[in-house]
Design an enzyme around this catalytic site. Sequence first.
Site, PDB file in Angstrom:
ATOM      1  CB  SER A  12       3.372   5.630   3.873  1.00  0.00           C
ATOM      2  OG  SER A  12       2.466   5.348   4.608  1.00  0.00           O
ATOM      3  NE  ARG A  44       8.518   4.579  15.522  1.00  0.00           N
ATOM      4  CZ  ARG A  44       8.509   4.734  14.336  1.00  0.00           C
ATOM      5  NH1 ARG A  44       7.364   4.917  13.735  1.00  0.00           N
ATOM      6  NH2 ARG A  44       9.515   4.386  13.571  1.00  0.00           N
ATOM      7  CG  ASP A  81       2.801  -2.265   2.558  1.00  0.00           C
ATOM      8  OD1 ASP A  81       2.389  -2.392   3.455  1.00  0.00           O
ATOM      9  OD2 ASP A  81       2.896  -1.003   2.032  1.00  0.00           O
ATOM     10  CG  HIS A 113       4.053   0.422   5.130  1.00  0.00           C
ATOM     11  ND1 HIS A 113       3.509   0.665   4.084  1.00  0.00           N
ATOM     12  CD2 HIS A 113       4.096   1.982   5.652  1.00  0.00           C
ATOM     13  CE1 HIS A 113       3.196   1.986   3.742  1.00  0.00           C
ATOM     14  NE2 HIS A 113       3.564   2.528   4.941  1.00  0.00           N
ATOM     15  CG  ASP A 114       9.498   0.249   7.771  1.00  0.00           C
ATOM     16  OD1 ASP A 114       8.663   1.313   7.741  1.00  0.00           O
ATOM     17  OD2 ASP A 114       9.963  -0.031   8.876  1.00  0.00           O
TER      18      ASP A 114
END
Length: 378
Positions: free
Chosen positions: A154, A224, A319, A352-353
Amino acid sequence: MSANQSVGFVKPELIEFTAPLLLECGKTLPSYSLMVETYGTLNASKSNAVLVCHALNASHHVAGLYEGQEKSEGWWDNMVGPGKPLDTNRFFVIGVNNLGSCFGSTGPSSINPQTGKPYGADFPFVTVQDWVNAQARLADYFGIEKFAAVMGGSLGGMQALQWSLGYPDRVGHCMVIASTPKLSAQNIAFNEVARQAIVTDPDFHGGNYYEHGVVPKRGLRLARMIGHITYLSGDDMAEKFGRTLRNGDYNYGLEVDFQVESYLRYQGDKFADYFDANTYLLITKALDYFDPARHTGGNLAKALEAAKAKFLLVSFTTDWRFAPERTREIVEALMANQRDVTYAEIDAPHGHDAFLLTDERYHNVVRGYFERIAKELA
């Protein structure tokens, strides 16, 4: 230690730099400190060093545990350690906390030597290039002339890419994972909504909330929650939560009905307890500003001409924050310059994680690449 064990208990080290650092924004930090952790042993020729660059809310604590602290595992502990893809029996690994962060390096909550108060809103805006310049001085501190590899996922991948451009002779291999050559308008939009959640919190006080003894927790919670939605894929969220109700039926009110709501609120509450609001603003702006082709009329191939490293690039099919086609842009630009490029696109459901999770295919790609590097060093 046998294969696939943790590096064990680790201790961070705060390293002070007294030489001024000129920043891209035109301001200068007269002095600064970087919080660092290291794993493994630096060889006699200092040729086996690997720099790991962190993403938005991570830190120098890449691997291992803190003694006396439960659940203190490093954020990439599944990647770094004895017998792991980045094998600390072979490599000396450096994890560094970036300037502007809130985990020990000089940042907005640090004391400004000119005022005797926390920097707060006066802390200068920093960029990926500024971080890499500071990291280069860290390499000098360790006597490392050239990294065997610089890697990150990232935002960490952006730093690895910048290393290959800013210090082409000091990087053997550049490993860019789940990253992008620049943010899309949609990504910048998500970041701006998150920033607005923070700056409009009544407890923000223009960034000088330290003096008021408060924290803009409501804004941080929302920021968040917004960010977390973008880190997961739709399929992953459907599998984890679906439309499962927390209490078995609708409440017909504004309290939590669905498990996904409960999860997001939990993540937001946890984040607001440990992260600094000014740091969030600074780091998301650094994300927005990164664009190596900015000075080449948008020509990424031209921008990457300076790179001399060999490259590993990895993307994940689900992602949508940093989609595979963005990584392919980097691959194509490097190939246009006839660089040595390895590319893996992993069909993983986690969004994405995925770069943080244990996936055998992904880890085998990284493991195999580090085997290649180890052979070159032998």
